[in-house]
Scaffold this motif. Structure first.
Motif, PDB file in Angstrom:
ATOM      1  N   VAL A 158       0.886  -0.578   0.215  1.00 13.83           N
ATOM      2  CA  VAL A 158      -0.013  -0.124  -0.173  1.00 13.83           C
ATOM      3  C   VAL A 158       0.999   1.435  -0.320  1.00 13.83           C
ATOM      4  N   VAL A 159       1.067   2.379  -1.530  1.00 10.15           N
ATOM      5  CA  VAL A 159       1.323   3.487  -0.943  1.00 10.15           C
ATOM      6  C   VAL A 159       0.522   4.325  -0.704  1.00 10.15           C
ATOM      7  N   LEU A 160       0.463   5.008   0.258  1.00  9.37           N
ATOM      8  CA  LEU A 160       0.160   6.187   0.681  1.00  9.37           C
ATOM      9  C   LEU A 160       0.125   7.350   0.167  1.00  9.37           C
ATOM     10  N   ASP A 161      -1.076   8.534  -0.003  1.00  4.66           N
ATOM     11  CA  ASP A 161      -1.276   9.953  -0.848  1.00  4.66           C
ATOM     12  C   ASP A 161      -0.807  10.548   0.653  1.00  4.66           C
ATOM     13  N   THR A 162       0.234  11.469   0.969  1.00  5.66           N
ATOM     14  CA  THR A 162       0.587  12.212   1.775  1.00  5.66           C
ATOM     15  C   THR A 162      -0.447  13.628   2.073  1.00  5.66           C
ATOM     16  N   GLN A 163      -0.933  13.523   0.534  1.00  2.00           N
ATOM     17  CA  GLN A 163      -1.436  15.188   0.620  1.00  2.00           C
ATOM     18  C   GLN A 163      -2.950  14.570   0.973  1.00  2.00           C
ATOM     19  N   ARG A 164      -4.097  13.698   0.442  1.00  6.88           N
ATOM     20  CA  ARG A 164      -4.963  12.786   0.416  1.00  6.88           C
ATOM     21  C   ARG A 164      -5.296  13.289   1.915  1.00  6.88           C
ATOM     22  N   LEU A 165      -3.731  11.702   2.363  1.00  2.00           N
ATOM     23  CA  LEU A 165      -4.138  11.515   4.218  1.00  2.00           C
ATOM     24  C   LEU A 165      -4.339  13.165   5.010  1.00  2.00           C
ATOM     25  N   ALA A 166      -3.233  14.565   4.815  1.00  3.36           N
ATOM     26  CA  ALA A 166      -3.407  15.521   5.603  1.00  3.36           C
ATOM     27  C   ALA A 166      -4.847  15.644   5.267  1.00  3.36           C
ATOM     28  N   ALA A 167      -5.598  15.649   3.968  1.00  4.15           N
ATOM     29  CA  ALA A 167      -7.292  16.495   4.466  1.00  4.15           C
ATOM     30  C   ALA A 167      -7.829  16.073   5.326  1.00  4.15           C
ATOM     31  N   TYR A 168      -7.728  14.651   4.611  1.00  4.23           N
ATOM     32  CA  TYR A 168      -8.944  13.946   6.071  1.00  4.23           C
ATOM     33  C   TYR A 168      -7.946  13.615   7.835  1.00  4.23           C
ATOM     34  N   GLY A 169      -7.079  14.585   7.421  1.00  2.24           N
ATOM     35  CA  GLY A 169      -6.511  13.839   8.919  1.00  2.24           C
ATOM     36  C   GLY A 169      -6.353  13.373   9.461  1.00  2.24           C
ATOM     37  N   LEU A 170      -5.877  11.985   8.614  1.00  3.15           N
ATOM     38  CA  LEU A 170      -5.585  11.084   9.277  1.00  3.15           C
ATOM     39  C   LEU A 170      -3.857  10.502   9.136  1.00  3.15           C
ATOM     40  N   THR A 171      -2.952  10.115   9.483  1.00  2.00           N
ATOM     41  CA  THR A 171      -1.580   9.541   9.896  1.00  2.00           C
ATOM     42  C   THR A 171      -1.397   8.802   9.220  1.00  2.00           C
ATOM     43  N   PRO A 172      -0.517   8.181   8.644  1.00  2.00           N
ATOM     44  CA  PRO A 172      -0.161   6.922   7.869  1.00  2.00           C
ATOM     45  C   PRO A 172       0.170   5.939   9.131  1.00  2.00           C
ATOM     46  N   ALA A 173       0.858   5.892  10.368  1.00  2.00           N
ATOM     47  CA  ALA A 173       0.450   4.793  11.704  1.00  2.00           C
ATOM     48  C   ALA A 173      -1.069   4.585  12.170  1.00  2.00           C
ATOM     49  N   ALA A 174      -2.522   5.400  11.621  1.00  2.00           N
ATOM     50  CA  ALA A 174      -3.313   5.506  11.797  1.00  2.00           C
ATOM     51  C   ALA A 174      -3.957   4.228  11.035  1.00  2.00           C
ATOM     52  N   VAL A 175      -4.411   4.868   9.503  1.00  2.38           N
ATOM     53  CA  VAL A 175      -3.878   3.343   8.821  1.00  2.38           C
ATOM     54  C   VAL A 175      -3.583   2.796   8.498  1.00  2.38           C
ATOM     55  N   ALA A 176      -2.679   2.723   8.766  1.00  2.00           N
ATOM     56  CA  ALA A 176      -1.737   0.811   9.179  1.00  2.00           C
ATOM     57  C   ALA A 176      -2.619   0.079  10.440  1.00  2.00           C
ATOM     58  N   GLY A 177      -2.451   1.062  11.293  1.00  7.49           N
ATOM     59  CA  GLY A 177      -3.317   0.110  12.453  1.00  7.49           C
ATOM     60  C   GLY A 177      -4.791  -0.187  12.056  1.00  7.49           C
ATOM     61  N   GLN A 178      -5.556   0.365  11.577  1.00  6.14           N
ATOM     62  CA  GLN A 178      -6.777  -0.067  10.648  1.00  6.14           C
ATOM     63  C   GLN A 178      -6.607  -1.038   9.501  1.00  6.14           C
ATOM     64  N   LEU A 179      -5.619  -1.247   8.647  1.00  7.73           N
ATOM     65  CA  LEU A 179      -5.635  -2.178   7.861  1.00  7.73           C
ATOM     66  C   LEU A 179      -4.861  -3.730   9.065  1.00  7.73           C
ATOM     67  N   GLN A 180      -4.843  -3.370  10.017  1.00  6.22           N
ATOM     68  CA  GLN A 180      -4.224  -4.326  10.529  1.00  6.22           C
ATOM     69  C   GLN A 180      -5.948  -5.093  11.766  1.00  6.22           C
ATOM     70  N   SER A 181      -5.511  -3.905  11.654  1.00  8.05           N
ATOM     71  CA  SER A 181      -7.028  -4.954  12.277  1.00  8.05           C
ATOM     72  C   SER A 181      -8.435  -5.262  11.371  1.00  8.05           C
TER      73      SER A 181
END
Length: 152
Positions: free
Chosen positions: A11-34
């Motif tokens: 999974v390659v994340l788009d950092t600008q889109r993450l920032a627009a939604y107020g998310l961090t890569p760590a938060a996304v990784a945690g959601q995917l793992q769970s």
């Protein structure tokens, strides 16, 4: 697994889109793992038999990942497809490599050398003959000499 490399979905994340939604890569990784878990949630009996119930599943395709909710923004769910740049489905990245280190040759005083190596692991099933299995493995290894394996 017999033959081939294990697969992974990168999974390659788009950092600008993450920032627009107020998310961090760590938060996304945690959601995917769970979201990528399977668990026993109970069992029930019927007709003198017990049935186990499992919940969840493991991701097997990139399309499965795109549907995962990774956060909430302005009261709406944010899916992985909303913040991902690309999903790459391919072989698992190599994390280790085996090497055989040859000692310094005493007579010639040549320096030590390192050669690529392959480790083969076998497991015997109950009720099988270990001698026959080992003979077949040696036959197979010998048939690969000069083609896949070096002649030594």
């Amino acid at each position: 697994m017999i033959g081939g490399q294990p697969r992974q979905i990168r999974v390659v994340l788009d950092t600008q889109r993450l920032a627009a939604y107020g998310l961090t890569p760590a938060a996304v990784a945690g959601q995917l793992q769970s979201a990528n878990t399977r668990a026993d949630v109970g069992s029930f009996a019927r007709d003198n038999r017990e049935f186990k119930v499992e919940a969840g599943k493991f991701f097997t395709r990139p399309e499965d990942l795109q549907q995962v909710v990774v956060g909430v923004h302005s009261g709406r769910p944010v899916y992985l497809r909303d913040v991902v740049e690309k999903l790459e489905d391919g072989p698992l990245s190599r994390t280790a490599m085996s090497c055989l280190r040859m000692p310094v040759a005493v007579r010639t005083r040549r320096p030590a050398r390192s050669y690529p190596a392959v480790t083969i692991t076998l497991a015997k099933r109950k009720g099988t003959n270990a001698t026959i299995i080992s003979e077949r493995v040696l036959e197979k290894v010998n048939s690969l000499r000069g083609y896949v394996l070096p002649m030594t």
